[in-house]
Structures are given as C-alpha cells and as structure tokens.
Design a protein around this motif. Structure first.
Motif, PDB file in Angstrom:
ATOM      1  N   PRO A 120      50.825  43.555  35.114  1.00  0.00           N
ATOM      2  CA  PRO A 120      50.652  42.366  35.975  1.00  0.00           C
ATOM      3  C   PRO A 120      50.362  42.713  37.434  1.00  0.00           C
ATOM      4  N   HIS A 121      50.823  43.881  37.894  1.00  0.00           N
ATOM      5  CA  HIS A 121      50.529  44.269  39.278  1.00  0.00           C
ATOM      6  C   HIS A 121      49.038  44.566  39.454  1.00  0.00           C
ATOM      7  N   LEU A 122      48.393  45.103  38.430  1.00  0.00           N
ATOM      8  CA  LEU A 122      46.945  45.298  38.484  1.00  0.00           C
ATOM      9  C   LEU A 122      46.232  43.963  38.532  1.00  0.00           C
ATOM     10  N   ASN A 123      46.726  43.011  37.747  1.00  0.00           N
ATOM     11  CA  ASN A 123      46.147  41.663  37.768  1.00  0.00           C
ATOM     12  C   ASN A 123      46.208  41.079  39.174  1.00  0.00           C
ATOM     13  N   ALA A 124      47.372  41.209  39.820  1.00  0.00           N
ATOM     14  CA  ALA A 124      47.527  40.685  41.185  1.00  0.00           C
ATOM     15  C   ALA A 124      46.608  41.420  42.162  1.00  0.00           C
ATOM     16  N   PHE A 125      46.504  42.726  42.010  1.00  0.00           N
ATOM     17  CA  PHE A 125      45.656  43.518  42.899  1.00  0.00           C
ATOM     18  C   PHE A 125      44.200  43.086  42.799  1.00  0.00           C
ATOM     19  N   LEU A 126      43.744  42.785  41.594  1.00  0.00           N
ATOM     20  CA  LEU A 126      42.335  42.445  41.380  1.00  0.00           C
ATOM     21  C   LEU A 126      42.010  41.000  41.723  1.00  0.00           C
ATOM     22  N   SER A 127      42.993  40.115  41.639  1.00  0.00           N
ATOM     23  CA  SER A 127      42.678  38.683  41.749  1.00  0.00           C
ATOM     24  C   SER A 127      43.269  37.977  42.960  1.00  0.00           C
ATOM     25  N   ALA A 128      44.400  38.452  43.476  1.00  0.00           N
ATOM     26  CA  ALA A 128      45.077  37.726  44.560  1.00  0.00           C
ATOM     27  C   ALA A 128      44.361  37.929  45.893  1.00  0.00           C
TER      28      ALA A 128
ATOM     29  N   SER B 138      35.397  44.437  43.104  1.00  0.00           N
ATOM     30  CA  SER B 138      34.780  43.415  42.245  1.00  0.00           C
ATOM     31  C   SER B 138      35.278  43.586  40.810  1.00  0.00           C
ATOM     32  N   THR B 139      35.574  42.465  40.168  1.00  0.00           N
ATOM     33  CA  THR B 139      36.107  42.482  38.797  1.00  0.00           C
ATOM     34  C   THR B 139      35.350  41.504  37.927  1.00  0.00           C
ATOM     35  N   LYS B 140      35.023  41.966  36.715  1.00  0.00           N
ATOM     36  CA  LYS B 140      34.457  41.093  35.684  1.00  0.00           C
ATOM     37  C   LYS B 140      35.293  41.285  34.424  1.00  0.00           C
ATOM     38  N   THR B 141      35.743  40.166  33.851  1.00  0.00           N
ATOM     39  CA  THR B 141      36.629  40.272  32.691  1.00  0.00           C
ATOM     40  C   THR B 141      36.563  39.014  31.834  1.00  0.00           C
ATOM     41  N   SER B 142      36.916  39.182  30.567  1.00  0.00           N
ATOM     42  CA  SER B 142      37.030  38.047  29.659  1.00  0.00           C
ATOM     43  C   SER B 142      38.464  37.909  29.151  1.00  0.00           C
ATOM     44  N   ARG B 143      39.399  38.602  29.767  1.00  0.00           N
ATOM     45  CA  ARG B 143      40.792  38.575  29.329  1.00  0.00           C
ATOM     46  C   ARG B 143      41.456  37.240  29.698  1.00  0.00           C
ATOM     47  N   ILE B 144      42.315  36.788  28.807  1.00  0.00           N
ATOM     48  CA  ILE B 144      42.977  35.498  29.039  1.00  0.00           C
ATOM     49  C   ILE B 144      44.038  35.601  30.130  1.00  0.00           C
ATOM     50  N   GLU B 145      44.460  36.833  30.468  1.00  0.00           N
ATOM     51  CA  GLU B 145      45.460  36.999  31.536  1.00  0.00           C
ATOM     52  C   GLU B 145      44.900  36.613  32.899  1.00  0.00           C
ATOM     53  N   PHE B 146      43.573  36.578  33.019  1.00  0.00           N
ATOM     54  CA  PHE B 146      42.928  36.220  34.279  1.00  0.00           C
ATOM     55  C   PHE B 146      42.452  34.769  34.214  1.00  0.00           C
TER      56      PHE B 146
ATOM     57  N   LEU C  26      40.011  33.457  36.053  1.00  0.00           N
ATOM     58  CA  LEU C  26      38.561  33.386  36.245  1.00  0.00           C
ATOM     59  C   LEU C  26      37.893  34.615  35.629  1.00  0.00           C
ATOM     60  N   PRO C  27      36.600  34.514  35.300  1.00  0.00           N
ATOM     61  CA  PRO C  27      35.898  35.673  34.728  1.00  0.00           C
ATOM     62  C   PRO C  27      35.482  36.706  35.771  1.00  0.00           C
ATOM     63  N   GLU C  28      35.402  36.289  37.025  1.00  0.00           N
ATOM     64  CA  GLU C  28      34.977  37.217  38.076  1.00  0.00           C
ATOM     65  C   GLU C  28      35.826  37.026  39.335  1.00  0.00           C
ATOM     66  N   TYR C  29      36.080  38.164  39.992  1.00  0.00           N
ATOM     67  CA  TYR C  29      36.819  38.146  41.258  1.00  0.00           C
ATOM     68  C   TYR C  29      36.160  39.109  42.237  1.00  0.00           C
ATOM     69  N   CYS C  30      36.327  38.804  43.507  1.00  0.00           N
ATOM     70  CA  CYS C  30      35.837  39.700  44.549  1.00  0.00           C
ATOM     71  C   CYS C  30      36.808  39.611  45.731  1.00  0.00           C
ATOM     72  N   VAL C  31      37.539  40.689  45.967  1.00  0.00           N
ATOM     73  CA  VAL C  31      38.530  40.724  47.047  1.00  0.00           C
ATOM     74  C   VAL C  31      38.288  41.981  47.883  1.00  0.00           C
ATOM     75  N   ARG C  32      38.900  42.001  49.055  1.00  0.00           N
ATOM     76  CA  ARG C  32      38.808  43.189  49.902  1.00  0.00           C
ATOM     77  C   ARG C  32      40.188  43.837  49.993  1.00  0.00           C
ATOM     78  N   ARG C  33      40.213  45.140  49.852  1.00  0.00           N
ATOM     79  CA  ARG C  33      41.456  45.891  49.879  1.00  0.00           C
ATOM     80  C   ARG C  33      41.300  47.116  50.767  1.00  0.00           C
ATOM     81  N   ARG C  34      42.389  47.506  51.411  1.00  0.00           N
ATOM     82  CA  ARG C  34      42.414  48.730  52.198  1.00  0.00           C
ATOM     83  C   ARG C  34      43.209  49.799  51.453  1.00  0.00           C
ATOM     84  N   TYR C  35      43.241  50.991  52.004  1.00  0.00           N
ATOM     85  CA  TYR C  35      43.873  52.099  51.283  1.00  0.00           C
ATOM     86  C   TYR C  35      45.321  51.807  50.931  1.00  0.00           C
TER      87      TYR C  35
END
Length: 444
Positions: A199-207, A116-124, A126-135
C-alpha cells in the motif's frame, strides 16, 4: 502476518548454480585497451574466488552484431528459467521516472522527478497517474517497504550524499544519472510479485502529497517483531544454502569493488590523456598555419587527433554514466541482501531460543507447546521461502543487467576504435594524394 500472506506468492526453490562476474567478462570480450586489459586480466586470475560460475570459452566476435546475436540466443535459451511472475503479475503495472526539474526556494534548492504510472489494478482508483517526487520521497518509500516487508529484498536507491566541491548534485550529468537510478529502483519494485502490491507503493504512485511523518512513525507488526529480535538469542548454525549465499555475496562484493577502483583509475587516466591529446592536436594546427607546403598534411593530423579526442570522450562518458553506476548499484544491492540474511538469522535464532525454552518447560511441568513457538517457526519458513525466491530473481536480473552492460562496453569500444582507425586511414589517403601532387609538380 504479512509474511505468511506473502508466502503464497513466493516459491521455495533450490539454490541454483550462478555465473560469476568473471565468467560474464570472459563470455563478452571488450576491445583491447590499457584499462580493459587490466580489468580482464584481474578477473581471469581471480576466477577461483567465485565458485558458483563456470568459465565460458568463446572466441572474440568479429563485429558487434555477432555479439548481439549470441546474446539474443542466450536470452532465448534462458527464457524458460526466468521469473514466472515477470510475465503475469507485473504486466498490469508500469512506472516511469523522467523529466527532472530544479526548484529554488528561500530555504532550499532541490530536484523533483515526474513519476508516471499506468495500471489496470483494482487497488488503484484511476488507470493513470502523474506525480512529482524528490529523492527523499523515494527514500521514504524504501524505508516503508523495508519495515513492512522485512522478509524480502528491497532494491537499493542511489547514494544520497555527495562530496561538496567534488560532485555538483545539480549538474545535468549528475541529475541524469540519478534519474536513471531512481527509474530502475521503481521499476524493480513494480515488477516484484509482492512489493508491487504494498500500500505504501500505491500511495507513492498516486497521492498528490505523501503524509510521510505518519508513515514513518507507524511500523507494521511484522516489521516490529523482526526489528526487536536482537541479542536475546544466538544462532546455532546457519543452513548450508544460506551460508553459500553469504559467501557468494562476500566474493562478489570484493570483485565488484576491485573492478570499480580499476575503472575509476582508467577514467582518471583517460581524462588526463584527453587533455594531453587536445594540446597535441592544437600544436599541429598552429604549425600548419606557418608551414604552407605542409599545411594540408599537418591539418590532416590535427583533424585526426580531434576525431580521436571525440571518440575517447564518448568512451569515458559511457564508463562514468553507464558502467560505473551499475557496479555501484550492485554493491548497494549486496548490502541489502546481507541485511535480509541477517534478519533471517535473527528470526531463526529467536525460534531456536523459544523452542529450547519451551522444551525445558515441557519436561518440567508437561505444558503444551506455546503458540509463540509455532508463530516463530512460521516466520522462519516465510523468511526462507521469500529469501530464496528473491535470491533467484536477483540472480536472473543480475545476469541480464551485466549482459546489457558488457554488450554496451564492447559496442562503445568497437565504435571508439573504428572512428580512430577511419580517421588515420583518411590521413594516409591525404598523404598519398599529396605525394602524387608533388611528383606531378616536379615533372612539370
């Protein structure tokens, strides 16, 4: 290059005097037990090995509250020395890893975690994201960070492989421990003033779906340039401050490795003792069933033993689920730091080699200094600045982590012995009441 862009975000500071792990242990005493005494004794006798710390002489606290009060005071005194980025750049990005779920398919079985991500950064977007990730998604992110930010310390992930038959990687305890480690990894990345903008962190959190094949195939120019600096050049001499870092890491690694081995032996002995203690209590219970006159005292002993079993089980759980994972995280952290130091040395060796060759050419035909030499010099300066900044941030995090860790150890030990003491004191009261009843019965 990315390195030079990041140089503005980092501050070049002098290498500080750092506290040794043994100093931390000396500052926060743990209630005495066989294992704790062995660990503390080892640390005190080996103090000379970590020269960056100064032993702190403190009296043992009368209670857990006094320990917490002292820690709070220490935190206030250190507030001005903390990472300046912690309260500014990182306040607008919050991440959490939780809610593990098991997935079973015809091909494989695996665990995913909610990110889960909450942010106010313009690089994102949306202000909130929720994705599922494995190891393996977390592993992908770490590789990408290491490739694209070679001058920075990348936090470690928990080890991927476990021994089959020894650890069940789908057990509730294992999944919970891994989830906490993944959460800590992601929080450390999100709190970093440079890595958090990758940018890879951005993709990990939002894609929703990570295009990992493409990501792993494409390396940044900075990553490639550092990776391909290998045996062509030899470092003449590493600067003193980076030598001090390397020596500290070697000694710190040795200390933590020894503590880890001792702690595992303690855990094994506690497990064996717990098995014997449970059998011991059962004997008193069966005895009470056949001895009417001693039934209450015997049942009281059995109850005390049961209470002590529960207290010891909680103490062991704390060591296996909270204490040992932190030690292992920092052992992995040390390897990550050594890797960055090696890359820095390679970058310096490349610069020295190119500079020497350019000087020889200039002496022969008086050609100007090649641009490649200046670029190599800039790269070394970036490495030095970024590594120093990350070193101080790592040391600050280490101090806070071990304060919390050792406070928890002290608190759990205090609770353990308080429960055991209360149980045996209640037995004394029971025996005294029984004695009074017997005297009254004899008088009548």
């Amino acid at each position: 290059s990315t390195c030079c862009k990041n140089k503005k975000r980092t501050t070049e500071k002098a290498l500080p005097q750092h506290q040794s792990i043994s100093s931390l242990f000396a500052a926060f005493p743990v209630a005495a037990s066989k294992g704790n005494v062995a660990t503390l004794s080892y640390l005190s006798t080996q103090e000379a090995g970590l020269t960056n710390g100064t032993p702190v002489e403190t009296s043992s606290p009368a209670s857990a509250s006094s320990l917490f009060n002292r820690l709070q005071l220490d935190d206030e005194l250190e507030a001005d020395a903390r990472d300046p980025y912690a309260s500014t750049e990182t306040r607008d990005l919050f991440v959490t890893v939780d809610d593990p779920k098991k997935h079973v398919s015809t091909m494989e079985t695996y665990i995913t975690y909610r990110v889960s991500t909450k942010t106010s950064r313009i690089e994102f977007d949306l202000p909130e994201y929720c994705v599922r990730r494995r190891y393996q998604d977390f592993d992908w992110l770490r590789i990408k960070l290491e490739d694209s930010q070679p001058t920075h310390l990348i936090p470690p992930l928990p080890e991927k492989f476990v021994m089959k038959g020894v650890v069940d990687r789908f057990s509730e305890e294992f999944v919970e421990t891994r989830m906490k480690a993944l959460d800590k990894f992601l929080k450390r990345v999100a709190d970093h003033p440079v890595l958090s903008f990758n940018p890879h962190l951005n993709a990990f959190l939002s894609a929703k779906d990570l295009n990992k094949r493409q990501g792993l195939a494409l390396l940044t120019k900075v990553g490639e340039s550092v990776k391909h600096v290998t045996g062509g050049y030899k470092l003449r001499i590493r600067p003193a401050e980076f030598c001090a870092m390397g020596e500290y890491l070697d000694t710190f690694s040795q200390k933590l490795g020894t503590i880890d081995r001792i702690a595992q032996r303690i855990l094994k002995e506690q497990s064996e003792y717990l098995t014997e203690l449970r059998e011991y209590g059962t004997v008193y219970s069966s005895w009470a069933a056949s001895e009417e006159e001693l039934q209450r005292p015997l049942e009281g002993v059995a109850s005390c033993v049961t209470t002590c079993c529960g207290a010891l089980e909680g103490l062991s759980d704390n060591m296996s689920q909270d204490f040992l994972p932190v030690l292992r995280e920092y052992l992995l952290y040390i390897e990550s730091m050594k890797n960055v130091l090696r890359k820095r040395d390679q970058s310096q060796a490349e610069y020295e080699g190119r500079l020497e060759a350019a000087i020889l050419r200039k002496q022969e035909d008086r050609t100007p200094m090649p641009v490649e030499v200046e670029k190599c010099q800039d790269k070394v300066e970036c490495f030095n600045a970024d590594l120093k900044a990350d070193w101080e941030r790592w040391q600050s995090n280490k101090r806070q982590d071990f304060k919390l860790l050792l406070t928890g150890v002290a608190d759990k030990n205090i609770n353990h012995y308080e429960k055991c003491q209360a149980a045996w004191e209640s037995l004394i009261t029971l025996l005294q009441d029984k004695q009074t009843e017997d005297k009254t019965s004899e008088t009548n």
